[in-house]
Design a protein around this motif. Sequence first.
Motif, PDB file in Angstrom:
ATOM      1  N   ASP A  15      37.929  11.331  35.915  1.00 21.80           N
ATOM      2  CA  ASP A  15      37.905  11.448  37.377  1.00 21.80           C
ATOM      3  C   ASP A  15      36.442  11.487  37.808  1.00 21.80           C
ATOM      4  OD1 ASP A  15      38.116  12.061  40.031  1.00 21.80           O
ATOM      5  OD2 ASP A  15      39.431  13.798  39.762  1.00 21.80           O
ATOM      6  N   PHE A  16      36.000  10.459  38.541  1.00 22.20           N
ATOM      7  CA  PHE A  16      34.585  10.367  38.911  1.00 22.20           C
ATOM      8  C   PHE A  16      34.306  10.860  40.331  1.00 22.20           C
ATOM      9  CE2 PHE A  16      35.026   7.447  35.355  1.00 22.20           C
ATOM     10  CZ  PHE A  16      33.988   7.889  34.545  1.00 22.20           C
ATOM     11  N   GLY A  17      35.344  11.314  41.041  1.00 25.75           N
ATOM     12  CA  GLY A  17      35.148  12.023  42.289  1.00 25.75           C
ATOM     13  C   GLY A  17      34.151  11.381  43.237  1.00 25.75           C
ATOM     14  N   TRP A  18      33.085  12.115  43.535  1.00 25.19           N
ATOM     15  CA  TRP A  18      32.072  11.709  44.505  1.00 25.19           C
ATOM     16  C   TRP A  18      31.020  10.757  43.925  1.00 25.19           C
ATOM     17  CZ3 TRP A  18      32.174  13.384  49.603  1.00 25.19           C
ATOM     18  CH2 TRP A  18      33.060  14.428  49.896  1.00 25.19           C
ATOM     19  N   ILE A  19      31.054  10.500  42.633  1.00 24.48           N
ATOM     20  CA  ILE A  19      29.938   9.808  41.985  1.00 24.48           C
ATOM     21  C   ILE A  19      29.681   8.400  42.533  1.00 24.48           C
ATOM     22  CG2 ILE A  19      29.130   8.876  39.772  1.00 24.48           C
ATOM     23  CD1 ILE A  19      30.231  11.457  38.486  1.00 24.48           C
ATOM     24  N   PRO A  20      30.694   7.561  42.767  1.00 28.21           N
ATOM     25  CA  PRO A  20      30.397   6.241  43.356  1.00 28.21           C
ATOM     26  C   PRO A  20      29.673   6.344  44.701  1.00 28.21           C
ATOM     27  CG  PRO A  20      32.633   6.286  42.476  1.00 28.21           C
ATOM     28  CD  PRO A  20      32.141   7.691  42.438  1.00 28.21           C
ATOM     29  N   ILE A  21      30.048   7.330  45.513  1.00 34.44           N
ATOM     30  CA  ILE A  21      29.393   7.525  46.809  1.00 34.44           C
ATOM     31  C   ILE A  21      27.948   7.964  46.617  1.00 34.44           C
ATOM     32  CG2 ILE A  21      29.417   8.912  48.929  1.00 34.44           C
ATOM     33  CD1 ILE A  21      32.480   9.053  48.622  1.00 34.44           C
ATOM     34  N   ILE A  22      27.711   8.867  45.667  1.00 29.59           N
ATOM     35  CA  ILE A  22      26.351   9.349  45.378  1.00 29.59           C
ATOM     36  C   ILE A  22      25.457   8.194  44.942  1.00 29.59           C
ATOM     37  CG2 ILE A  22      24.972  10.809  43.839  1.00 29.59           C
ATOM     38  CD1 ILE A  22      27.492  12.685  43.740  1.00 29.59           C
TER      39      ILE A  22
END
Length: 212
Positions: A15-22
Amino acid sequence: MKKILIINNEKDKDDFGWIPIIKEAISKIEETKFVVIHHSEISKESLDEINPDLIYATGRVTYDWTIEEILKDYDAELKMFQNTAIPTIGVCAGHQLMAIAYGATFGKMVETAEDEETIRETGFQDIEIIKNAPLFKDLDNRFRCYELHRDEVKSIPDNFELLASTEMCKIQAMKHKNKNLYGVQFHPEQYNDQNLDGKVILTNLLNLTNVE
């Protein structure tokens, strides 16, 4: 080129959560190299091998957790916060972990009934600067950043100072007195063309390193 270590604080490694947005938010500011590791993979050896210029400890989409889970499963990250000299930001859950590493407590902003919504601060909110710091360079006394949380840090940890607050959540931002360790409850990576203060904060964060 700066090397940024992103620590994934989600419960599951996949689960990469916020990482693509970051990644997208920072890449719009300057070209950097990203290394992503799950919080369970943190060790002195892994940090020495990566040798980052900046550490970004993420929030969690799976926000429901307990202090027992944190002390058991996030022990390596807590120790990292205590020992690192690398410029570091903890965002949302990462902010709470940083506070816990230095002896503070966390909990719900507002106790809710079983059928009530637990997320109490969401969307772009006005945040008041209490004490200026390099992270807030070029911002007005009040700035707007994205919020999505139900928990908060309950007290400023030892050796930290309060930087920013909202009416609902007192400890929106804090900094270690002697190191470039910042904790922020809000999400600077979630900016847009109408709300650019998060971009200013990320630019200031990148400037904390000495790498061109």
